[in-house]
Design an enzyme around this catalytic site. Structure first.
Site, PDB file in Angstrom:
ATOM      1  N   ASP A  35      39.914  32.637  14.477  1.00 50.10           N
ATOM      2  CA  ASP A  35      39.804  33.391  13.223  1.00 50.10           C
ATOM      3  C   ASP A  35      38.423  33.158  12.611  1.00 50.10           C
ATOM      4  OD1 ASP A  35      41.242  35.004  11.113  1.00 50.10           O
ATOM      5  OD2 ASP A  35      40.347  33.386   9.946  1.00 50.10           O
ATOM      6  N   TYR A  94      31.882  33.126   6.592  1.00 46.22           N
ATOM      7  CA  TYR A  94      31.950  31.698   6.920  1.00 46.22           C
ATOM      8  C   TYR A  94      30.578  31.180   7.387  1.00 46.22           C
ATOM      9  CZ  TYR A  94      36.973  32.673   6.797  1.00 46.22           C
ATOM     10  OH  TYR A  94      38.232  33.093   6.426  1.00 46.22           O
ATOM     11  N   LYS A 106      36.028  39.409  10.076  1.00 46.61           N
ATOM     12  CA  LYS A 106      36.324  40.133   8.827  1.00 46.61           C
ATOM     13  C   LYS A 106      35.062  40.699   8.198  1.00 46.61           C
ATOM     14  CE  LYS A 106      39.718  36.486   8.155  1.00 46.61           C
ATOM     15  NZ  LYS A 106      39.032  35.236   8.469  1.00 46.61           N
TER      16      LYS A 106
HETATM   17  N1  LIG Z   1      41.427  35.833   4.834  1.00 43.96           N
HETATM   18  C1  LIG Z   1      41.063  34.966   3.926  1.00 43.96           C
HETATM   19  O1  LIG Z   1      40.689  35.308   2.794  1.00 43.96           O
HETATM   20  C2  LIG Z   1      41.108  33.513   4.258  1.00 43.96           C
HETATM   21  C3  LIG Z   1      41.079  32.570   3.226  1.00 43.96           C
HETATM   22  C4  LIG Z   1      41.176  31.231   3.568  1.00 43.96           C
HETATM   23  C5  LIG Z   1      41.294  30.865   4.909  1.00 43.96           C
HETATM   24  N2  LIG Z   1      41.283  31.806   5.894  1.00 43.96           N
HETATM   25  C6  LIG Z   1      41.378  31.438   7.341  1.00 43.96           C
HETATM   26  O2  LIG Z   1      42.488  30.581   7.520  1.00 43.96           O
HETATM   27  C7  LIG Z   1      42.052  29.343   8.094  1.00 43.96           C
HETATM   28  C8  LIG Z   1      42.942  28.204   7.635  1.00 43.96           C
HETATM   29  O3  LIG Z   1      42.977  28.096   6.237  1.00 43.96           O
HETATM   30  P1  LIG Z   1      42.233  26.925   5.442  1.00 43.96           P
HETATM   31  O4  LIG Z   1      41.051  26.480   6.206  1.00 43.96           O
HETATM   32  O5  LIG Z   1      42.063  27.421   4.068  1.00 43.96           O
HETATM   33  O6  LIG Z   1      43.306  25.781   5.324  1.00 43.96           O
HETATM   34  P2  LIG Z   1      44.343  24.979   6.219  1.00 43.96           P
HETATM   35  O7  LIG Z   1      44.189  25.332   7.660  1.00 43.96           O
HETATM   36  O8  LIG Z   1      45.653  25.135   5.574  1.00 43.96           O
HETATM   37  O9  LIG Z   1      43.882  23.493   5.965  1.00 43.96           O
HETATM   38  C9  LIG Z   1      42.668  22.994   6.437  1.00 43.96           C
HETATM   39  C10 LIG Z   1      42.529  21.560   5.938  1.00 43.96           C
HETATM   40  O10 LIG Z   1      43.569  20.760   6.509  1.00 43.96           O
HETATM   41  C11 LIG Z   1      42.999  19.689   7.261  1.00 43.96           C
HETATM   42  N3  LIG Z   1      43.847  19.511   8.458  1.00 43.96           N
HETATM   43  C12 LIG Z   1      43.834  20.216   9.609  1.00 43.96           C
HETATM   44  N4  LIG Z   1      44.764  19.753  10.473  1.00 43.96           N
HETATM   45  C13 LIG Z   1      45.381  18.725   9.852  1.00 43.96           C
HETATM   46  C14 LIG Z   1      46.412  17.836  10.245  1.00 43.96           C
HETATM   47  N5  LIG Z   1      46.981  17.921  11.454  1.00 43.96           N
HETATM   48  N6  LIG Z   1      46.811  16.892   9.353  1.00 43.96           N
HETATM   49  C15 LIG Z   1      46.234  16.801   8.114  1.00 43.96           C
HETATM   50  N7  LIG Z   1      45.246  17.621   7.698  1.00 43.96           N
HETATM   51  C16 LIG Z   1      44.819  18.576   8.558  1.00 43.96           C
HETATM   52  C17 LIG Z   1      41.586  20.129   7.598  1.00 43.96           C
HETATM   53  O11 LIG Z   1      40.690  19.032   7.715  1.00 43.96           O
HETATM   54  P3  LIG Z   1      39.930  18.683   9.109  1.00 43.96           P
HETATM   55  O12 LIG Z   1      39.110  19.869   9.515  1.00 43.96           O
HETATM   56  O13 LIG Z   1      39.100  17.499   8.730  1.00 43.96           O
HETATM   57  O14 LIG Z   1      41.002  18.351  10.106  1.00 43.96           O
HETATM   58  C18 LIG Z   1      41.232  20.948   6.352  1.00 43.96           C
HETATM   59  O15 LIG Z   1      40.824  20.082   5.320  1.00 43.96           O
HETATM   60  C19 LIG Z   1      40.594  29.252   7.609  1.00 43.96           C
HETATM   61  O16 LIG Z   1      39.859  28.292   8.300  1.00 43.96           O
HETATM   62  C20 LIG Z   1      40.153  30.666   7.821  1.00 43.96           C
HETATM   63  O17 LIG Z   1      39.885  30.913   9.196  1.00 43.96           O
HETATM   64  C21 LIG Z   1      41.221  33.129   5.581  1.00 43.96           C
END
Ligand SMILES: NC(=O)c1ccc[n+]([C@@H]2O[C@H](COP(=O)([O-])OP(=O)(O)OC[C@H]3O[C@@H](n4cnc5c(N)ncnc54)[C@H](OP(=O)(O)O)[C@@H]3O)[C@@H](O)[C@H]2O)c1
Length: 332
Positions: free
Chosen positions: A46, A51, A79
């Site tokens: 994704d 980003y 995106k």
């Molecule tokens: N369309 C949109 O508007 C939009 C908005 C937000 C996000 N996104 C997409 O969705 C993806 C995921 O969402 P997100 O990055 O907001 O949040 P997320 O995946 O819910 O959480 C990421 C956080 O959790 C930590 N983490 C990952 N695996 C873990 C585990 N096994 N145990 C504990 N902590 C863990 C990561 O740290 P570490 O990296 O240090 O492991 C990071 O701090 C984004 O990266 C992006 O590609 C899209």
């Protein structure tokens, strides 16, 4: 090696259920993360122009295509950013994305937000007083038509949207007759969005869950530290993140957890099964403690627009221009 479950989209194409998120993956981290992910079975990435790390993702892809994976066996989502909603800018930004990633097509291209910024002034165009310059003339329908045309070029196989509400979806479908195959939205146990889930199910629009671990933009305890999630993880011999990902998977979502840490990248990809009872107990968390983390009206600088109808957005001066009447967007 297991490549995980897949889900059928409206077109019949299959999207891998677990993907790697790349938002906030720092330079020098994301190249490594993508390579580790693909070597360990991930087939869904994704990405997004905003980003600002797609060139690094491209470097990782060079290391694994074709030695580890064929391009056609990968699912790459990117995106369109808000500052390129105007059709000629959208075409240009897609070409930039493709050149950054080093591939000649995307599997899925999404409108990142139902918000247009003024074009040609950078990714975050600002007025002298620091406010984001919105483009209230370019409607969602105009941008959706631009994506429909981009799909015809073959540079994107599938098109969809992100952060769209039922009203936004209805507007673009009514005007064009073309359904987005995917709506990527914030989704975790604190944000159930039952209406949106029901509407998308009825229309055959697949939901991808972003921030599935409840990435913490507010000062709340992390969902991975929630006592119920910890209890269920312990019982299943799983990680807390695996429990949260399993919850999203049981709701039918594809799920795109972000990590740059090798052990987490690997364990997040291993799917565990939740019982109906545990699923229901987790779902109850959100019924009592509704939380949407990602509200651009609260960003700094703020986007002065009401996207979701949340009480926190009530002070926003503008509404989304869904179908081409700028007056409607000027004042709520
Ligand atoms: N369309 C949109 O508007 C939009 C908005 C937000 C996000 N996104 C997409 O969705 C993806 C995921 O969402 P997100 O990055 O907001 O949040 P997320 O995946 O819910 O959480 C990421 C956080 O959790 C930590 N983490 C990952 N695996 C873990 C585990 N096994 N145990 C504990 N902590 C863990 C990561 O740290 P570490 O990296 O240090 O492991 C990071 O701090 C984004 O990266 C992006 O590609 C899209």
């Amino acid at each position: 090696m297991s490549f995980g479950n897949t889900i059928k989209l409206l077109s019949g194409a299959s999207i891998p259920q677990i993907g790697l998120g790349t938002w906030l993956s720092k330079p020098h981290e994301v190249e490594n993360a993508v390579e580790i992910a693909i070597r360990n079975g991930y087939r869904h990435l994704d990405l997004a122009q905003i980003y600002r790390n797609q060139d690094e993702v491209g470097r990782a892809l060079k290391k694994v295509i074709p030695s580890v994976v064929k391009r056609e066996d990968l699912w790459i989502t990117s995106k369109l950013w808000n500052s390129a909603h105007q059709p000629e800018y959208a075409a240009e930004e897609l070409d930039l994305t493709l050149s950054q990633i080093g591939t000649d097509y995307l599997d899925l291209y999404l409108i990142h937000w139902p918000v247009a910024f003024q074009p040609g002034k950078g990714l975050f165009p600002k007025s002298e007083d620091g406010a984001i310059l919105l483009d209230l003339e370019t409607s969602l329908v105009t941008t959706w038509k631009a994506l429909i045309n981009l799909q015809k070029t073959g540079k994107v196989k599938h098109i969809g949207v992100s952060n769209f509400t039922v009203e936004h979806l209805e507007g673009i479908i009514k005007a064009t007759g073309v359904k987005p195959e995917v709506n990527q939205v914030e989704a975790h146990p604190l944000l159930l969005q039952d209406n949106l889930v029901e509407y998308c199910k009825k229309e055959g629009i697949h939901l991808t869950a972003y921030s599935p671990l409840g990435n913490n933009l507010k000062n709340k305890p992390k969902l991975t530290e929630h006592p119920l999630i910890k209890e269920i993880a312990q019982k299943l011999g799983a990680t807390e993140a695996q429990v949260l990902i399993a919850w999203g998977a049981k709701r039918g979502y594809s799920v795109i957890p972000k990590s740059v840490q090798e052990d987490r990248i690997k364990s997040n990809f291993k799917q565990v099964e939740l019982s109906e009872e545990d699923y229901n107990r987790i779902t109850e968390i959100g019924r009592k403690d509704y939380t949407r983390f990602n509200i651009p009206n609260h960003y700094n600088p703020s986007w002065n627009i009401n996207l979701f109808g949340e009480p926190e957005e009530a002070t926003a001066a503008h509404a989304v221009n869904v179908s081409g009447s700028p007056e409607a967007a000027n004042k709520l």
